[in-house]
Every structure is written in C-alpha cells, then in structure tokens.
Motif scaffolding. Structure first.
Motif, PDB file in Angstrom:
ATOM      1  N   SER A 223       0.844  -1.190   0.000  1.00  0.00           N
ATOM      2  CA  SER A 223       0.000   0.000   0.000  1.00  0.00           C
ATOM      3  C   SER A 223       0.880   1.242   0.000  1.00  0.00           C
ATOM      4  O   SER A 223       2.108   1.161   0.158  1.00  0.00           O
ATOM      5  CB  SER A 223      -0.881  -0.001   1.246  1.00  0.00           C
ATOM      6  N   THR A 224       0.263   2.390  -0.146  1.00  0.00           N
ATOM      7  CA  THR A 224       1.040   3.629  -0.133  1.00  0.00           C
ATOM      8  C   THR A 224       1.812   3.773   1.175  1.00  0.00           C
ATOM      9  O   THR A 224       3.000   4.087   1.181  1.00  0.00           O
ATOM     10  CB  THR A 224       0.116   4.844  -0.327  1.00  0.00           C
ATOM     11  N   THR A 225       1.136   3.521   2.290  1.00  0.00           N
ATOM     12  CA  THR A 225       1.809   3.588   3.585  1.00  0.00           C
ATOM     13  C   THR A 225       2.924   2.559   3.668  1.00  0.00           C
ATOM     14  O   THR A 225       4.012   2.836   4.189  1.00  0.00           O
ATOM     15  CB  THR A 225       0.797   3.369   4.728  1.00  0.00           C
ATOM     16  N   GLY A 226       2.663   1.379   3.125  1.00  0.00           N
ATOM     17  CA  GLY A 226       3.686   0.335   3.127  1.00  0.00           C
ATOM     18  C   GLY A 226       4.903   0.728   2.315  1.00  0.00           C
ATOM     19  O   GLY A 226       6.053   0.480   2.724  1.00  0.00           O
ATOM     20  N   ILE A 227       4.678   1.335   1.160  1.00  0.00           N
ATOM     21  CA  ILE A 227       5.788   1.786   0.306  1.00  0.00           C
ATOM     22  C   ILE A 227       6.615   2.850   1.022  1.00  0.00           C
ATOM     23  O   ILE A 227       7.849   2.805   1.023  1.00  0.00           O
ATOM     24  CB  ILE A 227       5.243   2.317  -1.034  1.00  0.00           C
ATOM     25  N   LEU A 228       5.949   3.793   1.657  1.00  0.00           N
ATOM     26  CA  LEU A 228       6.660   4.847   2.381  1.00  0.00           C
ATOM     27  C   LEU A 228       7.504   4.259   3.506  1.00  0.00           C
ATOM     28  O   LEU A 228       8.663   4.643   3.695  1.00  0.00           O
ATOM     29  CB  LEU A 228       5.666   5.861   2.939  1.00  0.00           C
ATOM     30  N   LYS A 229       6.935   3.337   4.243  1.00  0.00           N
ATOM     31  CA  LYS A 229       7.655   2.712   5.358  1.00  0.00           C
ATOM     32  C   LYS A 229       8.847   1.907   4.852  1.00  0.00           C
ATOM     33  O   LYS A 229       9.961   1.982   5.413  1.00  0.00           O
ATOM     34  CB  LYS A 229       6.701   1.814   6.150  1.00  0.00           C
ATOM     35  N   TYR A 230       8.623   1.137   3.789  1.00  0.00           N
ATOM     36  CA  TYR A 230       9.698   0.305   3.233  1.00  0.00           C
ATOM     37  C   TYR A 230      10.866   1.174   2.778  1.00  0.00           C
ATOM     38  O   TYR A 230      12.034   0.892   3.091  1.00  0.00           O
ATOM     39  CB  TYR A 230       9.162  -0.523   2.068  1.00  0.00           C
ATOM     40  N   CYS A 231      10.569   2.222   2.034  1.00  0.00           N
ATOM     41  CA  CYS A 231      11.639   3.093   1.525  1.00  0.00           C
ATOM     42  C   CYS A 231      12.344   3.840   2.656  1.00  0.00           C
ATOM     43  O   CYS A 231      13.564   4.042   2.616  1.00  0.00           O
ATOM     44  CB  CYS A 231      11.073   4.083   0.512  1.00  0.00           C
ATOM     45  N   ARG A 232      11.596   4.239   3.656  1.00  0.00           N
ATOM     46  CA  ARG A 232      12.175   4.961   4.788  1.00  0.00           C
ATOM     47  C   ARG A 232      13.143   4.076   5.579  1.00  0.00           C
ATOM     48  O   ARG A 232      14.210   4.520   6.010  1.00  0.00           O
ATOM     49  CB  ARG A 232      11.055   5.454   5.702  1.00  0.00           C
ATOM     50  N   GLU A 233      12.768   2.817   5.759  1.00  0.00           N
ATOM     51  CA  GLU A 233      13.557   1.917   6.594  1.00  0.00           C
ATOM     52  C   GLU A 233      14.626   1.149   5.824  1.00  0.00           C
ATOM     53  O   GLU A 233      15.535   0.563   6.434  1.00  0.00           O
ATOM     54  CB  GLU A 233      12.624   0.929   7.309  1.00  0.00           C
ATOM     55  N   SER A 234      14.545   1.138   4.502  1.00  0.00           N
ATOM     56  CA  SER A 234      15.495   0.380   3.686  1.00  0.00           C
ATOM     57  C   SER A 234      16.891   0.998   3.725  1.00  0.00           C
ATOM     58  O   SER A 234      17.048   2.224   3.799  1.00  0.00           O
ATOM     59  CB  SER A 234      14.994   0.316   2.241  1.00  0.00           C
ATOM     60  N   SER A 235      17.892   0.143   3.626  1.00  0.00           N
ATOM     61  CA  SER A 235      19.280   0.624   3.548  1.00  0.00           C
ATOM     62  C   SER A 235      19.653   1.021   2.122  1.00  0.00           C
ATOM     63  O   SER A 235      20.709   1.616   1.898  1.00  0.00           O
ATOM     64  CB  SER A 235      20.238  -0.468   4.043  1.00  0.00           C
ATOM     65  N   HIS A 236      18.797   0.697   1.153  1.00  0.00           N
ATOM     66  CA  HIS A 236      19.053   1.069  -0.236  1.00  0.00           C
ATOM     67  C   HIS A 236      18.905   2.577  -0.416  1.00  0.00           C
ATOM     68  O   HIS A 236      18.199   3.248   0.342  1.00  0.00           O
ATOM     69  CB  HIS A 236      18.104   0.340  -1.178  1.00  0.00           C
ATOM     70  N   LYS A 237      19.552   3.108  -1.436  1.00  0.00           N
ATOM     71  CA  LYS A 237      19.568   4.550  -1.659  1.00  0.00           C
ATOM     72  C   LYS A 237      18.826   4.975  -2.926  1.00  0.00           C
ATOM     73  O   LYS A 237      18.633   6.161  -3.161  1.00  0.00           O
ATOM     74  CB  LYS A 237      21.020   5.049  -1.736  1.00  0.00           C
ATOM     75  N   GLU A 238      18.409   4.008  -3.749  1.00  0.00           N
ATOM     76  CA  GLU A 238      17.791   4.343  -5.029  1.00  0.00           C
ATOM     77  C   GLU A 238      16.582   3.443  -5.264  1.00  0.00           C
ATOM     78  O   GLU A 238      16.676   2.221  -5.104  1.00  0.00           O
ATOM     79  CB  GLU A 238      18.824   4.170  -6.157  1.00  0.00           C
ATOM     80  N   PHE A 239      15.462   4.055  -5.646  1.00  0.00           N
ATOM     81  CA  PHE A 239      14.216   3.312  -5.770  1.00  0.00           C
ATOM     82  C   PHE A 239      13.480   3.701  -7.051  1.00  0.00           C
ATOM     83  O   PHE A 239      13.400   4.884  -7.399  1.00  0.00           O
ATOM     84  CB  PHE A 239      13.293   3.598  -4.581  1.00  0.00           C
ATOM     85  N   ILE A 240      12.940   2.696  -7.725  1.00  0.00           N
ATOM     86  CA  ILE A 240      12.011   2.907  -8.834  1.00  0.00           C
ATOM     87  C   ILE A 240      10.610   2.765  -8.248  1.00  0.00           C
ATOM     88  O   ILE A 240      10.265   1.707  -7.702  1.00  0.00           O
ATOM     89  CB  ILE A 240      12.251   1.900  -9.970  1.00  0.00           C
ATOM     90  N   ILE A 241       9.814   3.824  -8.349  1.00  0.00           N
ATOM     91  CA  ILE A 241       8.527   3.888  -7.655  1.00  0.00           C
ATOM     92  C   ILE A 241       7.373   3.664  -8.631  1.00  0.00           C
ATOM     93  O   ILE A 241       7.205   4.411  -9.594  1.00  0.00           O
ATOM     94  CB  ILE A 241       8.347   5.243  -6.952  1.00  0.00           C
ATOM     95  N   GLY A 242       6.572   2.659  -8.343  1.00  0.00           N
ATOM     96  CA  GLY A 242       5.401   2.353  -9.164  1.00  0.00           C
ATOM     97  C   GLY A 242       4.107   2.668  -8.442  1.00  0.00           C
ATOM     98  O   GLY A 242       3.307   1.772  -8.150  1.00  0.00           O
ATOM     99  N   THR A 243       3.905   3.946  -8.141  1.00  0.00           N
ATOM    100  CA  THR A 243       2.629   4.403  -7.596  1.00  0.00           C
ATOM    101  C   THR A 243       2.480   5.886  -7.915  1.00  0.00           C
ATOM    102  O   THR A 243       3.366   6.490  -8.526  1.00  0.00           O
ATOM    103  CB  THR A 243       2.502   4.126  -6.089  1.00  0.00           C
TER     104      THR A 243
END
Length: 314
Positions: A223-243
C-alpha cells in the motif's frame, strides 16, 4: 520571468495558508489529506494518510468539520463514519473512475448468482456499493480481511489487479470484478525494465493496483503507507517507484538522502490533483461542497466500514 512567477506563487500560497489556518480555527475543522494530494495541501494537512489511515482518523476526530482533501468516495466514507459532522471537499469533481466501474445493479446480480459468497469491496467504491457489501478493505489490510472471513467464496469489487494480487495469498475462491485504477493500470513492464536498465542498483517498489505482470517484477509490493515505510527503513539509496506521483512529497521528506525515480511520467491521478489551496479556503469559507449520504445507505455502508477498521493493516 520564471523566478518572478514562482515568487508570486509562493507569496499567494503563503496568504492562502494563513487564511486556511484562520478558517480552520473558526470552524473547529480538521484537514485530512491523501498521499496523492498536491504538496501544498499535504503541507497544511492535520493528517496525511492512505485510505485506511484516513478512515481511522475521520472516525476518531472530535472536530466539528472535516475538510477531506481526496476524492469523493473518501469524503463519503468520512461522512458515513461521522453522520453528525459536516464533511466538505475542495472540489466535487474529484471522483474516482475505478469506483464508477462497479454499480449496485451489477453487484446485486452477482450476489444472486453466488448466494454463499461474501462481498469484499475495496474502499474505492461509492456509498451505494458499500451498502451492498459485507466488509470493505484497503490495500493495506486486504489480505487480512480475506482471511478473516468464515466463507470459502468471495465476491471482490472493483479492482481486478488488487484482487489478483490478494488471490495469491488465499485458498478461497474469488470472483473478481473487472475494474481497475486508470493511473496504476497503465504502468507497463517496458516502463519498469527501461528504468531498471538505466538504474541497475535501484530497488523496484510498486502498488498492488498495478498489473500482475508489473507486480511480479517488484522487490516490494505494498500500500502507499507500506511503500513509504519500506523506503524509509530500507538501507538502499535508489528506488524505482510504481505508484502515484503525489507520494514523492512524503518519500523525499522522509528520506532526503535517497533517490526516487517514478516509473512513468503518467503516474498522476488527475482527480486527486483537482484540489488546491484556493479551493480548500473557499470550501471552508462557504462550507461547501458538502457531502451527503442518505441515512439508509449510510447505515448499511457503515457496518462494512466498521468491520474493515477492526482488521489492522499488515
């Protein structure tokens, strides 16, 4: 000239924000905004969230007036959960094409064909459809909602893509309506693969309203909230966003040190974007457009929404 125009826009927005805060205090109002709203609306909102969080907040508020910055079905849900409160929206044209893809007559026919099934409606539906529904859900709690039901057969409306995604996590038979989100559904495999070739280290995150073949490419689906949480907590620095593009505001606010590449320039919901600061001010000044839901419809729909709120996201 561009710099001057930007300066004037910033000044105008500052004036509108000041007036909005004054009106909010006078009306004892709360401003609720979806993550897909324009940044200037998210900046002034008392609460920003996805459909589940917004429904929760609408039910909990002690404000007299709810200014709901989203689309029409969200305002309806707030009114259903708060029948004694005044619910207004900035622009009554802010509809949802997906919600319009399911109708009461069609749903009743489907229910007659499957008398043992329980209806699960994505919250992206009209109040009339919710009134024909056993329980609503959002993308954040859809899997849990399905598993919470004591039935082997589910009628799912209206999003076929989210329905397909959820069906992979249950043994229940799902009869899936053929609706879809105009914005998420247009994202293609080619869009994702092109960007992945350009950014091989980027992590792919997508919303389950995307097509199944797009979802299958993702490193994270949520979900949108899930995507925000995942990106915030991830150690990765670059994301392709599909929303939807409106999530950029919170993604960059949460993680200014990370790079977010939206998978398509077309990931913009025109209905969410019809709202702006000026319309928010006018709505609180004039106390309209106001949301009304007939009592019999609201009473029936309220049960399905309250059941949804009992199932926590996860």
């Amino acid at each position: 000239m561009d710099a001057l125009a930007l300066e004037k826009k910033a000044q105008r927005n500052a004036e509108l924000r000041e007036r909005l805060m004054q009106l909010k205090k006078e009306r004892n109002a709360i401003i609720l905004a979806h993550f897909y709203q324009r940044p200037e609306i998210q900046e002034v909102a008392d609460f920003i969230g996805d459909s589940f969080g917004l429904a929760q907040k609408a039910k909990e508020t002690d404000a007299d007036v709810i200014l709901f910055c989203g689309v029409h079905f969200m305002g309806e849900s707030a009114k259903i959960l708060n029948p004694q409160k005044t619910v207004i929206i900035p622009d009554e044209r802010a509809g949802c094409p997906m919600a319009d893809m399911v109708n009461v007559d069609g749903l009743r026919k489907l229910k007659a064909q499957h008398p043992n099934a329980k209806v699960v409606a994505y919250i992206n539906t009209s109040a009339d459809v919710k009134a024909e529904t056993y329980i609503c859900c959002t993308s954040s709690n859809a899997k849990k909602v399905i598993e919470s039901l004591d039935t082997d057969e589910i009628i799912w409306v209206p999003d076929k893509n989210l329905g397909h995604y959820v069906s992979q996590f249950t043994d229940k038979k799902m009869i899936i309506w053929e609706g879809y989100c105009n914005t998420h559904d247009q994202l293609s495999v080619e869009d994702i693969m092109t960007l992945k070739q350009q950014h091989p280290e980027a992590v792919i995150v997508v919303h389950p309203e995307c097509r199944p073949e797009v979802v299958s490419l993702a490193d994270y689906v949520g979900s949108t909230t899930g995507i925000l949480k995942y990106c915030r907590e991830s150690s990765h620095k670059e994301f392709i966003i599909g929303t939807e593009d409106g999530t950029r505001y919170m993604l960059e606010k949460d993680s200014p040190d990370k790079t977010f590449i939206f998978a398509s320039k077309y990931l913009v919901c025109p209905n969410m974007k019809v709202n702006n600061l000026k319309k928010c001010v006018e709505a609180l000044e004039n106390m309209k457009p106001e949301i009304f839901v007939p009592q019999d419809v609201a009473d029936a729909a309220r049960a399905s929404l309250e059941r949804m709120l009992e199932v926590a996201p996860g």
